[in-house]
Structures are given as C-alpha cells and as structure tokens.
Design a protein around this motif. Structure first.
Motif, mmCIF file in Angstrom:
data_model
loop_
_atom_site.group_PDB
_atom_site.id
_atom_site.type_symbol
_atom_site.label_atom_id
_atom_site.label_comp_id
_atom_site.label_asym_id
_atom_site.label_seq_id
_atom_site.Cartn_x
_atom_site.Cartn_y
_atom_site.Cartn_z
ATOM 1 N N GLN A 1 0.817 -1.198 0.000
ATOM 2 C CA GLN A 1 0.000 0.000 0.000
ATOM 3 C C GLN A 1 0.859 1.260 0.000
ATOM 4 N N ILE A 2 0.319 2.297 -0.606
ATOM 5 C CA ILE A 2 1.000 3.590 -0.625
ATOM 6 C C ILE A 2 0.789 4.276 0.714
ATOM 7 N N VAL A 3 1.858 4.854 1.249
ATOM 8 C CA VAL A 3 1.742 5.581 2.510
ATOM 9 C C VAL A 3 2.343 6.961 2.350
ATOM 10 N N GLU A 4 1.906 7.894 3.187
ATOM 11 C CA GLU A 4 2.466 9.236 3.217
ATOM 12 C C GLU A 4 3.422 9.346 4.396
ATOM 13 N N THR B 1 -10.209 8.250 -6.080
ATOM 14 C CA THR B 1 -8.984 7.503 -5.771
ATOM 15 C C THR B 1 -8.272 8.077 -4.553
ATOM 16 N N LYS B 2 -8.936 9.017 -3.857
ATOM 17 C CA LYS B 2 -8.351 9.673 -2.671
ATOM 18 C C LYS B 2 -7.014 10.316 -3.031
ATOM 19 N N GLN B 3 -7.069 11.137 -4.075
ATOM 20 C CA GLN B 3 -5.895 11.852 -4.592
ATOM 21 C C GLN B 3 -4.798 10.887 -5.048
ATOM 22 N N GLN C 1 -4.196 7.824 -3.881
ATOM 23 C CA GLN C 1 -3.689 6.909 -2.868
ATOM 24 C C GLN C 1 -4.450 5.584 -2.821
ATOM 25 N N ASP C 2 -5.589 5.515 -3.510
ATOM 26 C CA ASP C 2 -6.337 4.255 -3.542
ATOM 27 C C ASP C 2 -6.827 4.003 -4.965
ATOM 28 N N THR D 1 3.468 14.524 -7.945
ATOM 29 C CA THR D 1 2.403 13.514 -7.925
ATOM 30 C C THR D 1 2.688 12.461 -8.987
#
Length: 471
Positions: A9-12, A88-90, A92-93, A313
């Motif tokens: 998963q992508i994380v910030e 896509t929640k900017q 992130q999903d 981005t």
C-alpha cells in the motif's frame, strides 16, 4: 513505501522538521498570472451555459478513414479527471477504485456530477493548470538554458494573499550556485522576451503534438490480423460505454480498470475460439488500443508534459496534468481564441485585476454595471467611462465623482471594450448591462504607444464630451 518488488500500500510520510533549502534569488525564475483571471476563465469553461467550448478528440477514427472523429468538450474531460482524483483519494487508492465494474463506476459518476462542488472543482483545475505550466516551463528552461532537468525543480502555488498563480523553476543542484536569471537575460535579452518565447514555443509544441497524434492514429487504426481487430472491437465497445455517459478515462486508467475489475476475463470468454486465453489477450491489449482508434494521448502523456523524475504527484500525473487546459488557456490570454460566457462570470474577475486604471467603452449601462464600476473605483482604480448620455444621467450618482471620469457619445456607437492598467484590452460584445447574458470576450495585449493612441482617438472632441453631474 518504495521497495524492490514495488508492491504494498501507498503511505504518506511527514517529516517532523521539514527539509528546507534556501536559495539565492538568482537561482529561481518564473512568472505570475492574476488568480482572478485564471479562476474566471476556468469558471467560464465549466459553466453549463457557456458556448464555443474546445473539443477533445477521444476516438481518432470511426469505421473508416476520413469519417468524423468522436469528440467531447474539454470541460467534460476535466470533470472526469476531477472525479477520478476524488474517488482515488488523490491517487492513494487507485487500485481500490479501479477494481469496480464499469457499471458501478458509471452509476457513481452520474451521482457525483449532480452534486459536484464547483468551487472545489475550480480549485482543482487552477492547480492542474499551474502544475502543467510548471512542467512545461521546466522543460523549456532546461532546453533553452542547457541545464539538466535533474538540476532543476518546479514550483507552482496559488498565492491568495497576493491573488496570483505562481509558476517558477529553481536550482536543484548540489553546488547551488546557478544564476538562472542572468543566464536567461543573456539568452533572451529580457525576462519578458523569455516568457513570450516560452508561450510561443509551448503552444507550437502542443499543437504539433496533437497533429502528430492524429497522423499516428490514422496510420494504425483498423490495421491488423483478425484476432487483433476482434480484441480491438471489444475494447472499443467498453470504452464507448464510458463515453456515452461522458466519463473519459485516459488509456492507462482504462486498461487498469479493465484488468483489475476482471472485465478482461469477460472479453476472453466472449472471444472464445478467437483467442486462446487471457494471457494472449494481455499480450495484445496495447496493439488493440491502437487498432481501436481510441486516442492514446487524450490529455497528457510522456511525450508532452509528464516528467520521468521530479513530479510531486508521480502516480497520478495523468489525472492532475492537462495539456488541453493549458493549450486553451494560453490561446485565450494571447488573444488567439475568444470565449462566449455570461458577463457576470468574467467581467468582475477581469475588473478585479485592475490596480491603476480601467478604460471602459460601454454604450449601454445598467445598475449592475454601474455598481461594478463603483466597486472598482473604490479600490483606488482610476476609471474612465464612455457611454450614452441617458445612462450617464441615470447612474452617475452611483459612481464616485472623484474617481470616475464620464464621457458621453455625441454620435451612436455599438462597439465595446475595456482596457486594464494600460496593458490588456478586452474586446467584447458585452455592455456593462444585462450581465447575465452570454457574450463574446477576446483578449489583446497592447504596446504602451497603441494604448495612448486608442484613448486619444476615443476622447476626441468631435466624438465625446465630458459629463458633469449637476450640483
């Protein structure tokens, strides 16, 4: 997080103490665009009642070469981008969103369109415009000043305090000693010349890119073996299902949805006897896209504005960049394209840009128009109004006497235009009246000498006379 296998998963990550690097002023170069103008033009573009909207080629060809292309207006393409960005929640999903079946996505999109937040959409598009301009400016500066892209970074920001959209390029090298400004002046003689060259080069590049895409699509469409044509037809049917509902996916997003949702398995079943298995389908998808006639670069691709490295981005460049929005915007502000929109959308934004002077030629005037002039004058802007005497008499009391000079026509005239700060002229069919009606607007940049000549001609004694309010 990035890994060897590029999975997970992508994380910030937020640093407790942000990493900052102070640069000398000479290491940063850029330009500003008045934010009210940007927002006004974008609002004009997305307004349902606006006409003459630019059209984007989605299907380059139909059933045979030379037949009409499938097109959709730019505002619908941008609305689709905004929808994907939100869902896509900017970015992130993205996978979670694309795992849905096309029918579910289309149903959700229809609901989304009915309840879209216009202000949020405008803000997204302002950032998309700034972001894309920043990419293009970085490419231009790198090429023209012969500085490697890896030694530069781009910046864009909505500065609400100063009411401008900022686009800039800064040094990003280890030595931190590039004098980009002096380098640019030596190359272009002035920074104004550099910006003009950037606009000219960028527009030419983007427009030629569009022509190249058309030639490429025409050369590829409907050429291939029977298997490839069969796959292309199935892909085209699914893509057109989105288009029928005005939802526009770029090729990357569309293909990912096709595979993640399992609709590729449906195509394999439908083509049983034509192709062997889903592996063969996957191997031929990209070729099938070319044969189907779907535009491979609807609104941004690696060949025009996307950066391999350095994008803020990177996972959703295709969503947050828009070469078509930039092309339209630059053509409008350079006077190559006129817009048709309600006066109440664009005129207040244009007048709000004025800092020193407004020269208004408007044969007709009503209370809304007079109030708009009064608000402009109360900000300290010197206003000169040329109008018919009957309207001067009716609305003069609304206008601040010490800040508005009124002249009345001796003979009937029908043309209208507005000059902002002795820099830009807006030629229009819009009087300062009936601001809810649709009218045309065209921008024109003026040299100082031309502006003085225009004013001198308009204020000749045989044409107008000063209007005095009775004490």
């Amino acid at each position: 997080m990035p890994s060897i296998i590029q999975e997970g998963q992508i994380v910030e990550v937020e640093f407790e103490h942000p990493i900052n690097k102070n640069l000398p002023r000479t290491n940063i170069i850029g330009f500003e665009i008045p934010l009210p103008l940007v927002k006004g033009l974008i609002e004009a573009l997305i307004d349902e009642d606006s006409t003459q909207k630019p059209e984007i080629s989605i299907m380059q060809t139909e059933e045979k070469e030379g037949s009409p292309k499938r097109q959709i207006t730019l505002d619908r393409v941008l609305l689709s981008k905004f929808y994907i960005y939100k869902r896509t929640k900017q970015g992130q999903d993205t996978f979670g969103f694309l795992e849905q079946k096309s029918t579910k996505i289309i149903s959700d999109f229809k609901k989304f369109v009915k309840n879209v937040d216009k202000d949020e959409l405008i803000d997204f598009l302002v950032n998309s415009l700034g972001h894309t301009l920043a990419h293009l400016f970085l490419i231009f500066v790198s090429a023209e000043l012969e500085i490697g892209q890896e030694n530069l970074l781009y910046l864009y920001k909505q500065d609400n305090q100063r009411n401008v959209l900022i686009v800039a390029i800064a040094e990003n090298s280890t030595w931190g000693s590039l004098d980009i400004i002096t380098h640019a002046i030596n190359k272009f003689q002035s920074l104004d010349n550099m910006i003009e060259k950037f606009l000219e080069t960028t527009l030419s590049f983007l427009e030629n890119h569009e022509k190249d895409l058309e030639k490429f699509a025409q050369a590829q469409a409907f050429k291939g073996d029977s298997k490839l044509i069969a796959i292309a037809e199935k892909i085209k049917q699914r893509y057109e299902n989105f288009l029928e509902n005005e939802l526009v996916f770029d090729i990357s997003t569309f293909l990912n949805q096709l595979i993640l949702s399992g609709e590729d398995e449906e195509i394999t079943e439908e083509l049983e006897g034509t192709i062997n298995d889903i592996k063969e389908l996957h191997q031929r998808l990209l070729d099938a896209i070319l044969v189907s006639g779907i535009n491979t670069c609807i609104d941004g691709c690696t060949a025009c504005v996307m950066l391999e490295k350095g994008c803020t981005t990177p996972l959703i460049q295709n969503i947050v960049l828009s070469r078509n929005l930039v092309t339209w915007f630059l053509n409008v502000i350079r006077g190559e394209t006129q817009i048709s929109v309600k006066g109440k959308i664009i005129l207040p934004r244009i007048f709000s840009i004025a800092e020193k002077s407004l020269f208004a030629v408007s044969p007709y005037l009503d209370e809304d128009g007079a109030q708009l002039l009064a608000e402009t004058a109360k900000r300290g802007v010197k206003v000169i109004l040329l109008t018919n005497k009957q309207f001067a008499m009716k609305y003069a009391e609304i206008l601040p006497k010490d800040k508005v000079d009124i002249y009345t026509f001796k003979k009937p005239v029908h043309y209208k235009y507005y000059i902002i700060d002795d820099k830009a002229k807006v030629i229009t069919s819009q009087n300062l009246s009936s601001l809810g009606s649709i009218n045309t607007f065209k921008f024109e940049n003026l040299a100082q000498r031309n502006i003085e000549d225009i004013k001198r001609q308009e204020l000749r004694e045989e044409l107008v006379e000063p209007f005095r309010v009775a004490s």
